[in-house]
Design an enzyme around this catalytic site. Sequence first.
Site, mmCIF file in Angstrom:
data_model
loop_
_atom_site.group_PDB
_atom_site.id
_atom_site.type_symbol
_atom_site.label_atom_id
_atom_site.label_comp_id
_atom_site.label_asym_id
_atom_site.label_seq_id
_atom_site.Cartn_x
_atom_site.Cartn_y
_atom_site.Cartn_z
ATOM 1 N N ASP A 46 4.337 -2.605 19.456
ATOM 2 C CA ASP A 46 4.447 -1.608 18.391
ATOM 3 C C ASP A 46 4.796 -0.240 18.984
ATOM 4 O OD1 ASP A 46 3.693 -0.519 15.552
ATOM 5 O OD2 ASP A 46 2.472 0.649 16.932
ATOM 6 N N LYS B 148 10.006 0.842 11.717
ATOM 7 C CA LYS B 148 10.308 1.072 13.131
ATOM 8 C C LYS B 148 11.035 -0.110 13.764
ATOM 9 C CE LYS B 148 5.564 -0.296 14.089
ATOM 10 N NZ LYS B 148 5.122 -0.214 12.671
ATOM 11 N N ARG C 266 7.308 -8.808 -4.559
ATOM 12 C CA ARG C 266 7.138 -10.251 -4.713
ATOM 13 C C ARG C 266 6.488 -10.619 -6.044
ATOM 14 N NH1 ARG C 266 4.819 -11.941 1.300
ATOM 15 N NH2 ARG C 266 6.728 -11.490 2.479
ATOM 16 N N THR D 10 0.821 -1.213 0.000
ATOM 17 C CA THR D 10 0.000 0.000 0.000
ATOM 18 C C THR D 10 0.851 1.257 0.000
ATOM 19 O OG1 THR D 10 -1.781 -1.144 1.170
ATOM 20 C CG2 THR D 10 -1.787 1.265 1.241
ATOM 21 N N VAL D 11 1.836 1.315 0.898
ATOM 22 C CA VAL D 11 2.654 2.527 1.025
ATOM 23 C C VAL D 11 3.602 2.676 -0.150
ATOM 24 C CG1 VAL D 11 4.373 3.731 2.423
ATOM 25 C CG2 VAL D 11 2.474 2.529 3.531
ATOM 26 N N LYS E 184 8.429 2.269 18.670
ATOM 27 C CA LYS E 184 8.428 3.699 18.353
ATOM 28 C C LYS E 184 9.033 4.513 19.496
ATOM 29 C CE LYS E 184 4.228 3.028 15.625
ATOM 30 N NZ LYS E 184 2.758 3.195 15.597
ATOM 31 N N GLU F 97 11.084 9.384 8.984
ATOM 32 C CA GLU F 97 9.940 10.101 9.542
ATOM 33 C C GLU F 97 8.705 9.215 9.659
ATOM 34 O OE1 GLU F 97 8.210 12.501 11.562
ATOM 35 O OE2 GLU F 97 9.833 13.614 10.603
ATOM 36 N N GLY G 12 -1.795 4.366 8.095
ATOM 37 C CA GLY G 12 -2.573 4.454 6.862
ATOM 38 C C GLY G 12 -1.694 4.837 5.692
#
Length: 434
Positions: free
Chosen positions: A203, A107, A46, A14-15, A207, A131, A304
């Site tokens: 998670d 991260k 992939r 997605t990103v 961070k 970032e 997102g």
Amino acid sequence: MKSELRLGIAGLGTVGANVAQLIERKSDLLAERVGRTIRVTAISARDRDRRRGFDTDGMAWFDDPLTLAREAAIDAFVELIGGSEGVVHEAVKAALERGIPVVTANKALLAHHGVELAKLAAANGTEILFEAAVAGGIPAIKTMREALSANEVNRVYGILNGTCNYILTRMEKEGIGFDACLKDAQALGYAEADPTFDIGGYDAAHKLAILTSLAFGTEISLESIFVEGISRITIADILAASELGYRIKLLAVALRTDSGIEQRVHPAMIPARSALAQIDGVTNAVAIDSDLLGSILLAGPGAGGAATSSAVLSDIMDVAGGFVPPTLGVPPARLQPYQRARMRAHEGGYYIRLAVYDRVGAFASIANRMAENGISLESIVQRKADLKTGEGTAPVILVTHETTEAAIRAALEALSKDGHLSGEPQMIRIEDLD
């Protein structure tokens, strides 16, 4: 205009796909702002045949991201695969060894290998930009690494996981239990099929480890973070927090003490009036306390495709413009060894919920065990006993004054051995944030 910046992107989920689309769609705007063209010239994923919404003609395809990092004719390597070990780690090292800057949203990679990679980058005259690795689209890294570079940070804390914040918000506002909220989060794509990494607090811990290094100029120390998730939070805790004037959030905290750095991730009751308490749903927030600016709060989308892609693209533009600060805010040779703080008094006290058998001597036992461990109680509330099964239990809520976690745990262990408690006690820290 300078020669174009040639990018290699590893990972076209997605990103990654969104970043490539944005570079294609906004090419004129980006060139105008950084003084050079930015173009994706090499990609790795992939599946070669999957349609991703951008034109791949003229892009070199690499089945192996490590080969892309080692051999592609690129000026910057964008790692958007994820994970901390194996080919991801090796590919990032390969790019750095070539003197090629790396942009990543990873991260886990930084929390586990950030210092090693920062040293490798410095040795080869380049840097890592990340970032997007913390708090999605919120510019937390740039703020700490650049805007606050003249400040001494005393504390950094915040809400760093949108999944947990979504669940806790739904529980409070709609009176829905934890399990039902988690299922909804999974259905909406806010939580993975295996949600342990999010709801367990890991998670947020990854961070926080990165933010701690930036805040205090220390080496990253993920293993020094106390981590507790939200799976034991109940509607009873949510309601009690509301009655006491608090809201429950999964809080990540790092602060400087006289004995070292303290890092922790855990559910906390924070004053309902505070700015951080207003952060709902999947939104993230990072608060920073410093000597010159005092307290500032950054809030926005924590995850997102759009938010993460925005942060990745911002780093790419920094590379294109030639502005690449030290990876962890200072040259890696100047990072201080991490010194873990000794256990100390918790400034906000604790909320404790007990299921106490409704029998003679139970409350005397509570009072005695608290006194034996030097714990002063601010309030004690007993709910109506539940008599549905045999010997009923009465919910009892305690709020303590300042004390240590060691004292609380010792008192609760003794109470459990006394035989007056049903089930495991609930303990939540109270953070008296402004």
